[in-house]
Design a protein around this motif. Structure first.
Motif, PDB file in Angstrom:
ATOM      1  N   THR A 105       0.751  -1.238   0.031  1.00 31.89           N
ATOM      2  CA  THR A 105      -0.110   0.017  -0.121  1.00 31.89           C
ATOM      3  C   THR A 105       0.767   1.251  -0.081  1.00 31.89           C
ATOM      4  O   THR A 105       1.695   1.480   0.720  1.00 31.89           O
ATOM      5  N   ARG A 106       0.419   2.197  -0.504  1.00 31.60           N
ATOM      6  CA  ARG A 106       1.141   3.576  -0.743  1.00 31.60           C
ATOM      7  C   ARG A 106       0.236   4.541  -0.992  1.00 31.60           C
ATOM      8  O   ARG A 106      -1.028   4.346  -1.447  1.00 31.60           O
ATOM      9  N   LYS A 107       0.397   5.804  -0.331  1.00 33.42           N
ATOM     10  CA  LYS A 107      -0.664   6.944  -0.349  1.00 33.42           C
ATOM     11  C   LYS A 107      -0.879   7.112  -1.981  1.00 33.42           C
ATOM     12  O   LYS A 107       0.104   7.557  -2.675  1.00 33.42           O
ATOM     13  N   THR A 108      -2.291   7.260  -2.298  1.00 32.93           N
ATOM     14  CA  THR A 108      -2.588   7.867  -3.489  1.00 32.93           C
ATOM     15  C   THR A 108      -3.796   8.920  -3.491  1.00 32.93           C
ATOM     16  O   THR A 108      -4.353   9.040  -2.338  1.00 32.93           O
ATOM     17  N   ASP A 109      -3.875   9.576  -4.625  1.00 31.87           N
ATOM     18  CA  ASP A 109      -4.949  10.463  -4.614  1.00 31.87           C
ATOM     19  C   ASP A 109      -6.485   9.923  -4.328  1.00 31.87           C
ATOM     20  O   ASP A 109      -7.083  10.893  -3.816  1.00 31.87           O
ATOM     21  N   ALA A 110      -6.871   8.941  -4.719  1.00 31.55           N
ATOM     22  CA  ALA A 110      -8.008   8.391  -4.846  1.00 31.55           C
ATOM     23  C   ALA A 110      -8.010   6.674  -4.760  1.00 31.55           C
ATOM     24  O   ALA A 110      -7.181   6.001  -5.413  1.00 31.55           O
ATOM     25  N   ALA A 111      -9.005   6.368  -4.214  1.00 29.91           N
ATOM     26  CA  ALA A 111      -9.314   4.733  -4.092  1.00 29.91           C
ATOM     27  C   ALA A 111     -10.571   4.802  -5.268  1.00 29.91           C
ATOM     28  O   ALA A 111     -11.390   5.702  -5.361  1.00 29.91           O
ATOM     29  N   ILE A 112     -10.621   3.590  -6.143  1.00 26.16           N
ATOM     30  CA  ILE A 112     -11.496   3.503  -7.146  1.00 26.16           C
ATOM     31  C   ILE A 112     -12.251   1.968  -6.776  1.00 26.16           C
ATOM     32  O   ILE A 112     -11.480   0.999  -6.504  1.00 26.16           O
ATOM     33  N   VAL A 113     -13.339   2.411  -6.249  1.00 28.39           N
ATOM     34  CA  VAL A 113     -14.087   1.199  -5.614  1.00 28.39           C
ATOM     35  C   VAL A 113     -14.766   0.603  -7.050  1.00 28.39           C
ATOM     36  O   VAL A 113     -15.595   1.107  -7.339  1.00 28.39           O
ATOM     37  N   LEU A 114     -14.551  -0.582  -7.305  1.00 27.89           N
ATOM     38  CA  LEU A 114     -15.117  -1.394  -8.513  1.00 27.89           C
ATOM     39  C   LEU A 114     -16.619  -1.927  -8.029  1.00 27.89           C
ATOM     40  O   LEU A 114     -17.034  -2.292  -7.224  1.00 27.89           O
ATOM     41  N   GLY A 115     -17.438  -1.799  -9.177  1.00 22.60           N
ATOM     42  CA  GLY A 115     -18.922  -1.836  -8.856  1.00 22.60           C
ATOM     43  C   GLY A 115     -19.216  -3.281  -8.548  1.00 22.60           C
ATOM     44  O   GLY A 115     -18.412  -4.188  -9.031  1.00 22.60           O
ATOM     45  N   ALA A 148     -26.184  -3.614  -6.109  1.00 21.14           N
ATOM     46  CA  ALA A 148     -26.882  -3.024  -5.073  1.00 21.14           C
ATOM     47  C   ALA A 148     -28.606  -3.591  -4.925  1.00 21.14           C
ATOM     48  O   ALA A 148     -28.977  -3.965  -5.965  1.00 21.14           O
ATOM     49  N   TYR A 149     -28.876  -3.722  -3.819  1.00 19.87           N
ATOM     50  CA  TYR A 149     -30.199  -4.147  -3.635  1.00 19.87           C
ATOM     51  C   TYR A 149     -31.057  -2.818  -3.284  1.00 19.87           C
ATOM     52  O   TYR A 149     -31.217  -2.359  -2.266  1.00 19.87           O
ATOM     53  N   HIS A 150     -31.631  -2.320  -4.264  1.00 22.14           N
ATOM     54  CA  HIS A 150     -32.506  -0.964  -4.029  1.00 22.14           C
ATOM     55  C   HIS A 150     -31.282   0.016  -3.592  1.00 22.14           C
ATOM     56  O   HIS A 150     -30.716   0.337  -4.251  1.00 22.14           O
ATOM     57  N   ASP A 151     -31.783   0.415  -2.398  1.00 25.81           N
ATOM     58  CA  ASP A 151     -30.753   1.672  -1.831  1.00 25.81           C
ATOM     59  C   ASP A 151     -29.802   0.881  -0.863  1.00 25.81           C
ATOM     60  O   ASP A 151     -29.154   1.740  -0.220  1.00 25.81           O
ATOM     61  N   LYS A 152     -29.555  -0.352  -0.997  1.00 26.89           N
ATOM     62  CA  LYS A 152     -28.557  -0.955   0.137  1.00 26.89           C
ATOM     63  C   LYS A 152     -27.437  -1.690  -0.757  1.00 26.89           C
ATOM     64  O   LYS A 152     -27.883  -2.405  -1.688  1.00 26.89           O
ATOM     65  N   SER A 195     -25.030  -4.586  -1.852  1.00 26.50           N
ATOM     66  CA  SER A 195     -25.028  -6.196  -1.683  1.00 26.50           C
ATOM     67  C   SER A 195     -23.876  -6.425  -0.566  1.00 26.50           C
ATOM     68  O   SER A 195     -22.917  -5.600  -0.457  1.00 26.50           O
ATOM     69  N   PRO A 196     -23.741  -7.561  -0.048  1.00 23.59           N
ATOM     70  CA  PRO A 196     -22.672  -8.116   0.659  1.00 23.59           C
ATOM     71  C   PRO A 196     -21.232  -7.884   0.087  1.00 23.59           C
ATOM     72  O   PRO A 196     -20.289  -7.164   0.793  1.00 23.59           O
ATOM     73  N   VAL A 197     -21.286  -8.064  -1.112  1.00 30.89           N
ATOM     74  CA  VAL A 197     -20.116  -7.844  -1.957  1.00 30.89           C
ATOM     75  C   VAL A 197     -19.740  -6.349  -1.833  1.00 30.89           C
ATOM     76  O   VAL A 197     -18.285  -5.901  -1.815  1.00 30.89           O
ATOM     77  N   LEU A 198     -20.607  -5.684  -2.430  1.00 30.22           N
ATOM     78  CA  LEU A 198     -20.293  -4.041  -2.518  1.00 30.22           C
ATOM     79  C   LEU A 198     -19.986  -3.462  -1.169  1.00 30.22           C
ATOM     80  O   LEU A 198     -19.079  -2.515  -0.948  1.00 30.22           O
ATOM     81  N   ARG A 199     -20.709  -3.946  -0.237  1.00 38.46           N
ATOM     82  CA  ARG A 199     -20.599  -3.358   1.143  1.00 38.46           C
ATOM     83  C   ARG A 199     -19.048  -3.408   1.581  1.00 38.46           C
ATOM     84  O   ARG A 199     -18.515  -2.396   2.162  1.00 38.46           O
ATOM     85  N   GLU A 200     -18.541  -4.638   1.426  1.00 38.02           N
ATOM     86  CA  GLU A 200     -17.116  -5.073   2.063  1.00 38.02           C
ATOM     87  C   GLU A 200     -16.183  -4.229   1.135  1.00 38.02           C
ATOM     88  O   GLU A 200     -14.901  -3.662   1.500  1.00 38.02           O
ATOM     89  N   ARG A 201     -16.341  -4.175  -0.092  1.00 40.27           N
ATOM     90  CA  ARG A 201     -15.442  -3.090  -1.153  1.00 40.27           C
ATOM     91  C   ARG A 201     -15.384  -1.702  -0.473  1.00 40.27           C
ATOM     92  O   ARG A 201     -14.508  -0.958  -0.154  1.00 40.27           O
ATOM     93  N   VAL A 202     -16.766  -1.348  -0.019  1.00 36.29           N
ATOM     94  CA  VAL A 202     -16.962   0.199   0.471  1.00 36.29           C
ATOM     95  C   VAL A 202     -16.224   0.299   1.963  1.00 36.29           C
ATOM     96  O   VAL A 202     -15.389   1.074   2.217  1.00 36.29           O
TER      97      VAL A 202
END
Length: 205
Positions: free
Chosen positions: A31-41, A44-48, A50-57
Motif C-alpha cells: 500500500t502507498r498513499k494515492t490521490d483516490a481509491a477506485i471502488v469497483l462496482g 446493489a439491492y435497491h438503496d442498500k 450487496s454484501p460484496v459491494l458493502r465489503e468493498r466500500v
C-alpha cells in the motif's frame, strides 16, 4: 510438425494454468498513499449495497480514514430496472460511515469492470488526480490491474480482506468466472468494438 503442435499445446495449457494460479493467489501490492481509491462496482439491492459491494466500500473507507487515500471514486451504473446506480448506493453508504461527501465521486454509467476503471480515470483527470488505489475482491484484482495497466493508470491493488467470497462454495464459482473473463478481456483487446456485444463496450471508451 506433430511435435511442434504438441509443444504449443502444452505451452498454452501451462499458461492458462499459470493465469488461474495467479488469480487464485493474488494478494495485492504494498500500500502507498494515492490521490483516490477506485471502488469497483458490484450489485446493489435497491438503496442498500450487496454484501460484496458493502465489503468493498468498507475497505475503501478504512483506507480513507487511515489517510492512505484522499478521495474515493465509486463506480457502477444502474442494473436493469434498478432505481439507483451502484455507485450512488456505495457513496451514500460511505457518507453514512463518516466520509465527507465532497471527497467522493460517482460514475453513474459503467456496466463492466473495464468501464468502471475507464470512467474512474476520466473523473480523476477532471479533478487532477495522478495515482489511484484499486479496491475490489482478491479474485477480481488481477484482471482489474491488467485493465488499469492497459490504459496507463498509475495504480496499486488493495483487495478487501473481508471479501464476501470466503467459502469454497462461493469462492470457486467466482474464481472460474474471473478466470474466463481474464481471457475474454485479453481477447477483446484485438477485437474491434463494432464486433462486440453492447455489454462488452465501456460507455465512455
Amino acid at each position: 510438425m506433430k511435435r511442434l503442435f504438441k509443444l504449443l499445446f502444452w505451452i498454452v495449457v501451462l499458461y492458462v494454468a499459470y493465469i488461474g494460479y495467479s488469480i487464485w493467489t493474488f494478494e495485492g501490492e504494498e500500500t502507498r498513499k494515492t490521490d483516490a481509491a477506485i471502488v469497483l462496482g458490484a450489485a446493489a439491492y435497491h438503496d442498500k449495497p450487496s454484501p460484496v459491494l458493502r465489503e468493498r466500500v468498507n475497505h475503501a473507507v478504512k483506507l480513507y480514514k487511515k489517510g492512505d487515500v484522499d478521495h474515493i471514486i465509486f463506480t457502477g451504473g444502474k442494473g436493469d430496472g434498478a432505481p439507483f446506480a451502484e455507485s450512488e448506493v456505495a457513496r451514500d453508504y460511505a457518507v453514512d460511515m463518516g466520509v465527507p461527501e465532497q471527497d467522493t465521486f460517482v460514475d453513474m454509467t459503467s456496466k463492466i469492470t473495464e468501464g468502471n476503471i475507464i470512467n474512474a480515470k476520466l473523473i480523476g483527470q477532471e479533478q487532477g488526480f495522478e495515482d489511484y488505489t484499486l479496491v475490489s475482491d482478491p479474485l477480481h484484482m488481477k484482471r482489474s490491474i491488467a485493465i488499469a495497466n492497459q490504459i496507463n493508470l498509475d495504480s496499486v491493488a488493495s483487495p478487501t480482506t473481508t471479501s464476501a467470497y470466503q467459502s469454497l462454495e462461493t469462492r470457486v464459482p467466482f474464481f472460474l468466472r474471473e478466470w474466463g473473463f481474464y481471457f475474454l478481456y485479453k481477447g477483446s483487446l484485438v477485437i474491434p468494438d463494432t464486433w462486440k456485444p453492447d455489454d462488452w463496450v465501456p460507455v465512455n471508451r
